[in-house]
Scaffold this motif. Structure first.
Motif, short mmCIF file in Angstrom:
data_model
loop_
_atom_site.label_atom_id
_atom_site.label_comp_id
_atom_site.label_asym_id
_atom_site.label_seq_id
_atom_site.Cartn_x
_atom_site.Cartn_y
_atom_site.Cartn_z
N HIS A 189 0.82 -1.21 0.00
CA HIS A 189 0.00 0.00 0.00
C HIS A 189 0.85 1.27 0.00
CE1 HIS A 189 -4.05 -1.86 0.87
NE2 HIS A 189 -3.24 -2.87 1.12
N SER A 190 1.99 1.22 -0.67
CA SER A 190 2.87 2.39 -0.71
C SER A 190 3.07 2.93 -2.12
CB SER A 190 4.23 2.05 -0.09
OG SER A 190 4.87 1.01 -0.81
N ALA A 191 2.16 2.55 -3.04
CA ALA A 191 2.31 2.96 -4.44
C ALA A 191 1.78 4.37 -4.72
CB ALA A 191 1.61 1.96 -5.36
N GLY A 192 1.11 4.99 -3.74
CA GLY A 192 0.58 6.33 -3.94
C GLY A 192 -0.56 6.38 -4.94
N LEU A 193 -1.37 5.33 -4.98
CA LEU A 193 -2.47 5.26 -5.94
C LEU A 193 -3.79 4.96 -5.23
CD1 LEU A 193 -0.57 3.18 -8.63
CD2 LEU A 193 -1.36 5.54 -8.91
N SER A 194 -3.94 5.43 -4.02
CA SER A 194 -5.11 5.09 -3.22
C SER A 194 -6.35 5.89 -3.58
CB SER A 194 -4.81 5.28 -1.73
OG SER A 194 -4.48 6.64 -1.46
N HIS A 195 -6.18 7.08 -4.14
CA HIS A 195 -7.34 7.96 -4.33
C HIS A 195 -8.13 7.62 -5.59
CE1 HIS A 195 -6.02 10.02 -0.89
NE2 HIS A 195 -6.41 11.23 -1.21
N LEU A 196 -9.45 7.83 -5.50
CA LEU A 196 -10.33 7.54 -6.64
C LEU A 196 -10.36 8.66 -7.66
CD1 LEU A 196 -13.32 5.87 -4.74
CD2 LEU A 196 -11.61 4.75 -6.17
N ASN A 197 -9.97 9.86 -7.25
CA ASN A 197 -9.78 10.98 -8.19
C ASN A 197 -10.99 11.27 -9.06
OD1 ASN A 197 -7.09 11.38 -7.31
ND2 ASN A 197 -6.37 9.76 -8.68
N GLY A 198 -12.16 11.36 -8.41
CA GLY A 198 -13.35 11.81 -9.13
C GLY A 198 -14.09 10.76 -9.91
N VAL A 199 -13.83 9.50 -9.66
CA VAL A 199 -14.53 8.45 -10.39
C VAL A 199 -16.02 8.48 -10.05
CG1 VAL A 199 -14.14 6.68 -8.61
CG2 VAL A 199 -14.51 5.99 -10.96
N GLY A 200 -16.88 8.22 -11.04
CA GLY A 200 -18.32 8.14 -10.82
C GLY A 200 -18.73 6.71 -10.51
N SER A 201 -19.95 6.53 -10.00
CA SER A 201 -20.39 5.20 -9.59
C SER A 201 -20.49 4.25 -10.77
CB SER A 201 -21.73 5.28 -8.86
OG SER A 201 -22.71 5.89 -9.67
N GLU A 202 -20.88 4.75 -11.95
CA GLU A 202 -21.01 3.86 -13.11
C GLU A 202 -19.65 3.30 -13.50
OE1 GLU A 202 -22.51 4.04 -17.76
OE2 GLU A 202 -23.32 5.46 -16.29
N GLU A 203 -18.63 4.16 -13.51
CA GLU A 203 -17.30 3.69 -13.86
C GLU A 203 -16.74 2.78 -12.76
OE1 GLU A 203 -13.11 5.54 -15.60
OE2 GLU A 203 -14.44 6.80 -14.41
N LEU A 204 -17.01 3.11 -11.51
CA LEU A 204 -16.50 2.31 -10.41
C LEU A 204 -17.04 0.88 -10.45
CD1 LEU A 204 -15.68 3.27 -6.89
CD2 LEU A 204 -17.42 1.51 -7.11
N LEU A 205 -18.23 0.71 -10.97
CA LEU A 205 -18.81 -0.63 -11.06
C LEU A 205 -18.38 -1.38 -12.31
CD1 LEU A 205 -22.42 0.14 -9.76
CD2 LEU A 205 -20.45 -0.70 -8.48
N ASP A 206 -17.48 -0.78 -13.10
CA ASP A 206 -16.93 -1.41 -14.30
C ASP A 206 -15.46 -1.72 -14.02
OD1 ASP A 206 -15.74 -1.99 -16.75
OD2 ASP A 206 -16.90 -0.52 -17.87
N HIS A 207 -15.16 -2.97 -13.71
CA HIS A 207 -13.82 -3.31 -13.23
C HIS A 207 -12.75 -3.13 -14.30
CE1 HIS A 207 -15.60 -7.01 -14.81
NE2 HIS A 207 -14.39 -7.39 -15.15
N VAL A 208 -13.07 -3.39 -15.55
CA VAL A 208 -12.08 -3.21 -16.61
C VAL A 208 -11.75 -1.73 -16.76
CG1 VAL A 208 -11.57 -3.52 -19.06
CG2 VAL A 208 -12.75 -5.32 -17.80
N ALA A 209 -12.77 -0.88 -16.70
CA ALA A 209 -12.55 0.56 -16.79
C ALA A 209 -11.69 1.04 -15.63
CB ALA A 209 -13.88 1.31 -16.81
N MET A 210 -11.92 0.48 -14.43
CA MET A 210 -11.13 0.89 -13.27
C MET A 210 -9.68 0.43 -13.39
SD MET A 210 -12.95 2.86 -11.49
CE MET A 210 -11.70 3.06 -10.22
N GLU A 211 -9.45 -0.75 -13.91
CA GLU A 211 -8.07 -1.20 -14.13
C GLU A 211 -7.36 -0.27 -15.11
OE1 GLU A 211 -8.18 -5.28 -15.38
OE2 GLU A 211 -9.35 -5.90 -13.63
N GLN A 212 -8.06 0.11 -16.18
CA GLN A 212 -7.47 1.01 -17.18
C GLN A 212 -7.22 2.38 -16.58
OE1 GLN A 212 -10.49 0.71 -20.20
NE2 GLN A 212 -9.59 -1.13 -21.11
#
Length: 426
Positions: free
Chosen positions: A129-152
């Protein structure tokens, strides 16, 4: 040698508790039963393994919000961040086969991850947990529920310079970091890998990412809260205006790693949160299945006469404890390779992963003991809820010590064995 002695029948279970338990764990089971005193308190399950063998497998209470459906042997709870321990174990299984190395940059496996200056970040950095990538940075709920989009999205994201290089809990993004890495290596999504790498070799149906498919023996319990919230500030215009702006700040801490519009609504009703792949948070699992996974880890990687993880791999899974506070949750968590510890001497030795609401899976290789506790309550903020399993583990540890001294009985294999799930989209 396990010290098993068939000297007496298992413990008589308290009223309303189903399953089986060795008699040495009577105090533990009584305490567990008191956590669910009525219909409005939901239900849950507790399982304990000792030296790779099941000694407690009990459940009680109700699986629905109205208190009309009893918890069963195959009721699974949404275990929130306990899911991170499952996803991490998948990566360790791949590492055992030489498919991933912890000190290799993530981008060596997942080239898209090198974007925005991340080419040097290693698998170990991410799992700590030290990669500095913890924040969601404005993601919407529709995108958050799309795992491929979140990986990208995570592959393309820049690091948070305030948090990079320091432990800062990746509350939701950790799961997509693991699934993106695993997909790059295997071509498979984390839902499929949890079935193939965990449920199948452990011969349990009780491990799923997201809602179990129709027809599966495991059925997801309903969360009791937050269901009837009408006046929380999350529904006020002022909050809805300020929240995304606060979450976007580099110093927003845990809020920035969790907030997205509609975060309460996705847990209400039919729980759309369960219809996504969120490998940091939406696992549906039985206590038995989680305890069996950690039971293998606590037993040198061996379970049911098979090597689930190599002994060498297991020996490296526990890191050095540190009291340094996590920069997002501000309590010490001592993360190491995807699991955390409680770095207070004498308090919960070993490692594993707890989840929002107080579910937990835990291994203590020093004593050969592992346990899991799951339930469907989500009533108070995280950290305070952890007192439940902290108290339970004290009783479990005491009863386990008694069992090792006196000898103990194993309990029958309860619940459904592994069944092939219907194909899922990657």
């Amino acid at each position: 040698m396990t010290g098993v002695k068939f000297r007496e029948r298992g413990a008589a279970l308290p009223h309303g508790v189903q399953g089986a338990a060795d008699a040495n764990f009577a105090c533990t089971v009584r305490a567990f039963s008191r956590l669910f005193p009525g219909r409005r308190f939901g239900g849950g399950a507790l399982a304990v393994y000792l030296h790779g063998e099941p000694v407690v497998d009990v459940w009680t209470g109700y699986a629905d919000r109205e208190g009309t459906e009893y918890w069963t042997a195959d009721t699974g709870a949404m275990v929130f961040s306990v899911t991170k321990g499952l996803a991490s174990t998948v990566i360790h299984r791949l590492a055992d086969r030489g498919l991933v190395d912890y000190d290799t940059p993530v981008s060596a496996y997942w080239p898209e991850f090198a974007a925005n200056g991340k080419a040097h970040i290693t698998v170990r950095d991410v799992m700590r947990h030290s990669a500095g990538l913890s924040h969601l940075n404005g993601v919407g709920s529709e995108e958050l529920l799309d795992h491929v989009a979140m990986e990208q999205r995570i592959a393309a994201a820049p690091v948070n310079k305030v948090l990079y290089g320091h432990q800062a809990y990746h509350a939701l993004t950790y799961g997509w970091l693991m699934s993106g890495l695993a997909r790059a290596i295997t071509g498979k999504g984390m839902r499929e890998l949890i079935r193939e790498e965990l449920a199948e070799p452990l011969n349990t149906d009780g491990l799923h990412l997201g809602r179990p498919p129709a027809g599966a023996p495991t059925r997801a319990a309903q969360t009791l809260a937050p269901q009837r919230i009408r006046s929380w500030p999350v529904l006020t215009p002022a909050y809805n205006y300020l929240a995304p702006r606060v979450a976007s700040l580099a110093i927003s801490g845990m809020f920035g790693s969790l907030y997205f519009p509609g975060m309460i609504q996705v847990l209400q009703g039919d729980m759309p949160f369960l219809d996504a792949e969120i490998p940091a948070a939406n696992g549906v699992a039985t206590a038995r299945a989680i305890a069996k996974m950690y039971g293998a880890i606590a037993n040198g990687g061996r379970i049911d006469g098979r090597q689930f993880l190599s002994a060498e791999r297991v020996a490296g899974l526990q890191g050095q404890p540190t009291l340094a506070p996590d920069r997002n949750v501000w309590v010490p968590l001592s993360f190491h390779l995807g699991y955390h510890a409680v770095p207070i001497p004498g308090v919960m030795p070993g490692f594993g992963h707890a989840g929002l609401g107080g579910s937990v899976g835990w291994a203590d290789p020093a004593t050969g003991m592992a346990f899991a506790f799951v339930h469907n309550r989500l009533l108070t903020p995280m950290v305070f809820d952890q007192a439940t399993f902290a108290g339970l583990q004290m009783l479990i540890r005491r009863d386990a010590a008694r069992a090792r001294r006196r000898g103990y009985e194993t309990v029958p294999e309860l619940g459904a064995p592994y069944q092939v799930s219907h194909p899922v989209a990657g």
